[in-house]
Design an enzyme around this catalytic site. Structure first.
Site, PDB file in Angstrom:
ATOM      1  N   GLY A   1       0.820  -1.203   0.000  1.00 61.22           N
ATOM      2  CA  GLY A   1       0.000   0.000   0.000  1.00 61.22           C
ATOM      3  C   GLY A   1       0.854   1.252   0.000  1.00 61.22           C
ATOM      4  O   GLY A   1       2.003   1.244  -0.457  1.00 61.22           O
ATOM      5  N   CYS A   2       0.312   2.320   0.531  1.00 63.85           N
ATOM      6  CA  CYS A   2       1.028   3.593   0.575  1.00 63.85           C
ATOM      7  C   CYS A   2       2.370   3.448   1.273  1.00 63.85           C
ATOM      8  O   CYS A   2       2.449   2.925   2.381  1.00 63.85           O
ATOM      9  CB  CYS A   2       0.163   4.615   1.306  1.00 63.85           C
ATOM     10  SG  CYS A   2       1.021   6.127   1.729  1.00 63.85           S
ATOM     11  N   PHE A   3       3.427   3.934   0.645  1.00 56.62           N
ATOM     12  CA  PHE A   3       4.752   3.767   1.256  1.00 56.62           C
ATOM     13  C   PHE A   3       4.955   4.615   2.499  1.00 56.62           C
ATOM     14  O   PHE A   3       5.856   4.349   3.288  1.00 56.62           O
ATOM     15  CB  PHE A   3       5.893   3.972   0.261  1.00 56.62           C
ATOM     16  CG  PHE A   3       5.817   5.161  -0.672  1.00 56.62           C
ATOM     17  CD1 PHE A   3       5.149   6.321  -0.353  1.00 56.62           C
ATOM     18  CD2 PHE A   3       6.453   5.101  -1.912  1.00 56.62           C
ATOM     19  CE1 PHE A   3       5.112   7.418  -1.215  1.00 56.62           C
ATOM     20  CE2 PHE A   3       6.429   6.173  -2.797  1.00 56.62           C
ATOM     21  CZ  PHE A   3       5.758   7.340  -2.438  1.00 56.62           C
TER      22      PHE A   3
END
Length: 238
Positions: free
Chosen positions: A58-60
């Site tokens: 997902g979002c880093f």
């Protein structure tokens, strides 16, 4: 489509900020993905010297944030893996057409934390490995769950662990995490680095990512460090 495109960040914060903060205050258990307590891998890597793991979940921002609070991690850098150098740029990756996944390059000391422990944290508190091409509010192949291995031993450990967790049915659905050899890792733009630490009150971070760090502290207390290992600080010492 990315909900974090810089051209939309202000609008995003303005429209959901109050709702997100209110929801978090009323029902914090609904924030982020629920952590899952899972067994350690039955098979682990036997490594020496500083090693590299590259993970996508997902979002880093959140992935980086968790591992920056993990003991034994030398550095955790947000970036892109899975596509070409020519397309390793945030706005382009956000189209979902580049083959890249938002990734984090984790350099770690295997004398202090093993590859298996990193995977255990990844599968437990970092993300939900049963979600296909999405994570929480973010959808698209750039948010897929993936493990980019840097050795045959890492691949064997990752494959065996996924099989172990699926066999134990620790999740309600099968794990969809893809395991493959790392071809290249491209660091993300500077404004994406250390984002969780620098913007703890940003609605997306407060609602989706801070709870992941709190779950790390609660479930993996022996691996949690209060002071994060930031990209800015590691650059300053090099």
């Amino acid at each position: 489509m990315s909900r974090r495109s810089l051209s939309r960040l202000s609008l995003y914060a303005a429209t959901i900020g109050a709702l997100a903060v209110a929801a978090f205050a009323v029902a914090p258990s609904l924030a982020a993905e629920d952590a899952v307590i899972i067994p350690p891998p039955a098979t682990d890597a036997h490594e020496t010297g500083v090693q590299t793991a590259v993970l996508s979940g997902g979002c880093f921002w959140g992935v980086q944030g968790v591992f920056q609070h993990t003991a034994g991690v030398v550095s955790a850098v947000s970036g892109y893996s899975g596509g070409s150098k020519a397309t390793a740029e945030y706005e382009t990756v956000s189209t979902g057409t580049t083959g890249h996944a938002e990734s984090v390059e984790i350099k770690y000391n295997p004398q202090k934390i093993s590859y298996g422990k990193i995977l255990q944290i990844f599968f437990s508190v970092v993300h939900d490995p049963t979600q296909l091409n999405r994570q929480g509010p973010d959808t698209g192949t750039q948010y897929r769950s993936a493990i980019f291995t840097t050795s045959d031993e890492q691949k064997n450990v990752a494959d065996a662990y996924i099989g172990q967790l699926n066999a134990a049915k620790v999740y309600k659905k099968p794990i969809v995490t893809k395991v493959g050899a790392l071809q290249a890792f491209y660091p993300a733009e500077g404004y994406h680095q250390d984002y969780l630490t620098l913007h703890p009150n940003q609605p997306y971070i407060a609602y989706n990512d801070i709870p992941k760090v709190e779950n790390l502290k609660k479930i993996f207390a022996e691996s949690y460090i209060e002071k994060p290992t930031l990209v800015s600080s590691t650059k300053a010492t090099n």
